[in-house]
Motif scaffolding. Structure first.
Motif, short mmCIF file in Angstrom:
data_model
loop_
_atom_site.label_atom_id
_atom_site.label_comp_id
_atom_site.label_asym_id
_atom_site.label_seq_id
_atom_site.Cartn_x
_atom_site.Cartn_y
_atom_site.Cartn_z
N LEU A 1 0.84 -1.20 0.00
CA LEU A 1 0.00 0.00 0.00
C LEU A 1 0.87 1.25 0.00
N GLU A 2 1.02 1.82 -1.18
CA GLU A 2 1.80 3.05 -1.31
C GLU A 2 0.86 4.25 -1.26
N ASP A 3 1.45 5.45 -1.13
CA ASP A 3 0.63 6.64 -0.94
C ASP A 3 -0.03 7.15 -2.22
N SER A 4 0.38 6.61 -3.37
CA SER A 4 -0.30 7.01 -4.62
C SER A 4 -0.41 5.78 -5.52
N ALA A 5 -1.34 5.85 -6.44
CA ALA A 5 -1.55 4.71 -7.33
C ALA A 5 -0.29 4.44 -8.15
N PHE A 6 0.38 5.51 -8.57
CA PHE A 6 1.56 5.29 -9.40
C PHE A 6 2.71 4.70 -8.59
N SER A 7 2.90 5.20 -7.39
CA SER A 7 3.95 4.64 -6.53
C SER A 7 3.66 3.17 -6.25
N ASN A 8 2.39 2.84 -6.14
CA ASN A 8 2.00 1.46 -5.90
C ASN A 8 2.37 0.57 -7.08
N ARG A 9 2.22 1.12 -8.27
CA ARG A 9 2.60 0.36 -9.46
C ARG A 9 4.11 0.13 -9.48
N LEU A 10 4.86 1.17 -9.09
CA LEU A 10 6.32 1.04 -9.07
C LEU A 10 6.74 -0.02 -8.05
N LEU A 11 6.11 0.03 -6.88
CA LEU A 11 6.42 -0.97 -5.86
C LEU A 11 6.08 -2.38 -6.37
N GLY A 12 4.93 -2.50 -7.03
CA GLY A 12 4.51 -3.79 -7.59
C GLY A 12 5.52 -4.32 -8.60
N GLN A 13 6.06 -3.44 -9.43
CA GLN A 13 7.05 -3.85 -10.43
C GLN A 13 8.29 -4.42 -9.74
N ILE A 14 8.73 -3.72 -8.70
CA ILE A 14 9.93 -4.19 -7.97
C ILE A 14 9.66 -5.57 -7.37
N LEU A 15 8.51 -5.70 -6.74
CA LEU A 15 8.19 -6.97 -6.07
C LEU A 15 8.07 -8.11 -7.07
N ARG A 16 7.48 -7.82 -8.22
CA ARG A 16 7.36 -8.85 -9.27
C ARG A 16 8.76 -9.25 -9.76
N GLY A 17 9.64 -8.26 -9.84
CA GLY A 17 11.02 -8.56 -10.24
C GLY A 17 11.69 -9.52 -9.26
N PHE A 18 11.32 -9.42 -8.00
CA PHE A 18 11.87 -10.33 -6.99
C PHE A 18 11.29 -11.74 -7.12
N GLY A 19 10.25 -11.88 -7.94
CA GLY A 19 9.63 -13.19 -8.11
C GLY A 19 8.37 -13.38 -7.28
N ILE A 20 7.92 -12.31 -6.63
CA ILE A 20 6.70 -12.41 -5.81
C ILE A 20 5.49 -12.39 -6.73
N ARG A 21 4.61 -13.35 -6.55
CA ARG A 21 3.45 -13.45 -7.44
C ARG A 21 2.17 -12.92 -6.80
N GLU A 22 2.10 -13.06 -5.48
CA GLU A 22 0.85 -12.67 -4.81
C GLU A 22 1.02 -11.30 -4.14
N ILE A 23 0.56 -10.28 -4.85
CA ILE A 23 0.68 -8.91 -4.35
C ILE A 23 -0.72 -8.33 -4.25
N HIS A 24 -1.11 -7.94 -3.07
CA HIS A 24 -2.45 -7.37 -2.87
C HIS A 24 -2.33 -5.87 -2.65
N SER A 25 -3.09 -5.12 -3.42
CA SER A 25 -3.11 -3.66 -3.25
C SER A 25 -4.55 -3.17 -3.27
N PRO A 26 -5.28 -3.42 -2.21
CA PRO A 26 -6.66 -2.97 -2.17
C PRO A 26 -6.74 -1.45 -2.29
N VAL A 27 -7.86 -1.00 -2.81
CA VAL A 27 -7.99 0.44 -3.09
C VAL A 27 -8.54 1.19 -1.87
N THR A 28 -9.54 0.63 -1.24
CA THR A 28 -10.16 1.37 -0.13
C THR A 28 -9.72 0.80 1.22
N TYR A 29 -9.93 1.59 2.24
CA TYR A 29 -9.59 1.15 3.60
C TYR A 29 -10.42 -0.08 3.98
N GLU A 30 -11.68 -0.07 3.59
CA GLU A 30 -12.56 -1.19 3.92
C GLU A 30 -12.09 -2.46 3.23
#
Lengths: 166, 176
Positions: free
Chosen positions: B17-46
């Motif tokens: 959960l990054e502070d902006s949608a774009f930063s979240n995409r960047l974080l997701g790219q890094i994590l995928r590069g590490f080989g992580i497949r299960e990345i959850h980034s829910p949009v709302t607090y609920e």
């Protein structure tokens, strides 16, 4: 009296990392950089858009518009967007821009910039210049821009401390 | 970090959960590069709280500023919820501009690590691996649940292994 309990729950991450196979840490980092690079162009566009938004917000603040039509604090939005640039620029090696964005965050949270937006203006102009192709390719100019911002920030911090009686 | 060490993050599941949608995409790219497949980034607090109540994850990476400060609230809430499957999931807070008070607030959420942005991939990988080795017991005192800050341990490595050309140092604080 509050009871204090110490315990060691299982570390599920440690368990997940036990799986054999994979690749070297070096390869993992290289893969991550390759994945990031896929978004470089989009990220640069995003940064430029954000700089343009901040530019506009500072113009509104200078004109006395403290909030937008929805009651949103314009200075708070400047802080939020600068914070995003800090990270996004930093991840792509634009370290001077990242540092300038950090400085803008600090300024946006200072009391002085409530009534005097000149320092905010200097900062965003510097950030715009750091995105100019001629400046991007010239380390000496980038460093000079940053030094100027740091001197300004130091002066404002002094003024802020004096104002708060610190 | 031993860069020749083999790592396999295929089975690691992450809340990102990054502070902006774009930063979240960047974080997701890094994590995928590490080989992580299960990345959850829910949009709302609920959505985030529902996810955390229903799936046992391996790592939480959260910007306290997510949803204007609710990232901090989210981590604090997970640590305090007795029946939450992620109550003791290793948690890393990633923070941008910070002040002494914001770092203190971040530490008090019960997270295991606070990492300053920007975080180049080598630093992020090292910190994730470190979370898997965090030897500290947890302490529960009333509503407060967190890794024991008094437990003396070697924290994450210093910042000497940063990639050339990367942005300024990411201060990393093992919450102790």
């Amino acid at each position: 009296m509050t009871a204090i309990k110490f315990f060691r729950p299982p570390n599920r991450l440690a368990e997940a990392l036990q799986k054999a196979g994979g690749f070297s840490a070096e390869q993992a980092v290289r893969n991550a950089h390759n994945e990031l690079e896929k978004l470089r162009s989009e990220c640069m566009d995003s940064i430029d858009d954000k700089i343009a938004r901040i530019d506009l917000l500072i113009a509104k603040l200078t004109a006395g518009e403290v909030t937008d039509e929805n009651g949103e604090d314009n200075r708070g939005v400047v802080y939020e967007i600068s914070n995003q640039i800090l990270n996004e620029a930093g991840l792509f090696g634009l370290s001077e821009l990242s540092t300038a964005a950090r400085g803008l965050c600090a300024l946006a949270s200072l009391r002085e910039t409530l009534s005097d937006t000149r320092a905010l203006r200097v900062h965003i102009d510097a950030m715009k210049s750091l995105r100019h192709p001629d400046v991007q390719d010239n380390l000496a100019v980038r460093m000079a821009v940053l030094e100027g911002l740091q001197e300004l920030a130091a002066k404002l911090a002094l003024k802020n401390n004096a104002g708060s009686g610190a | 970090m031993d860069m020749q060490r083999r790592v396999n993050l295929e089975r690691v599941s992450i809340l990102a959960l990054e502070d902006s949608a774009f930063s979240n995409r960047l974080l997701g790219q890094i994590l995928r590069g590490f080989g992580i497949r299960e990345i959850h980034s829910p949009v709302t607090y609920e959505e985030a709280t529902t996810l955390l109540q229903s799936i046992a994850l391996n790592v939480l990476i959260v910007d306290p500023q997510w949803h204007r400060g609710r990232g901090e609230e989210l981590v604090r809430g997970v640590r305090r919820a007795k029946r939450n499957p992620n109550r003791f999931t290793p948690a890393m807070l990633v923070i941008g501009h910070s002040t002494a008070s914001s770092v203190k607030l971040a530490r008090d959420t019960g997270a295991n690590l606070v990492v300053a942005k920007p975080y180049p991939p080598n630093i992020l990988l090292e910190r994730i691996l470190w979370l898997g080795r965090d030897p500290r017991p947890y302490v529960e005192a009333g509503a407060y649940v967190a890794p024991d800050r008094r437990f003396k341990m070697a924290g994450p490595p210093e910042e000497g292994d940063r990639r050339d050309g990367a942005a300024p140092p990411a201060d990393t604080v093992a919450v102790e």
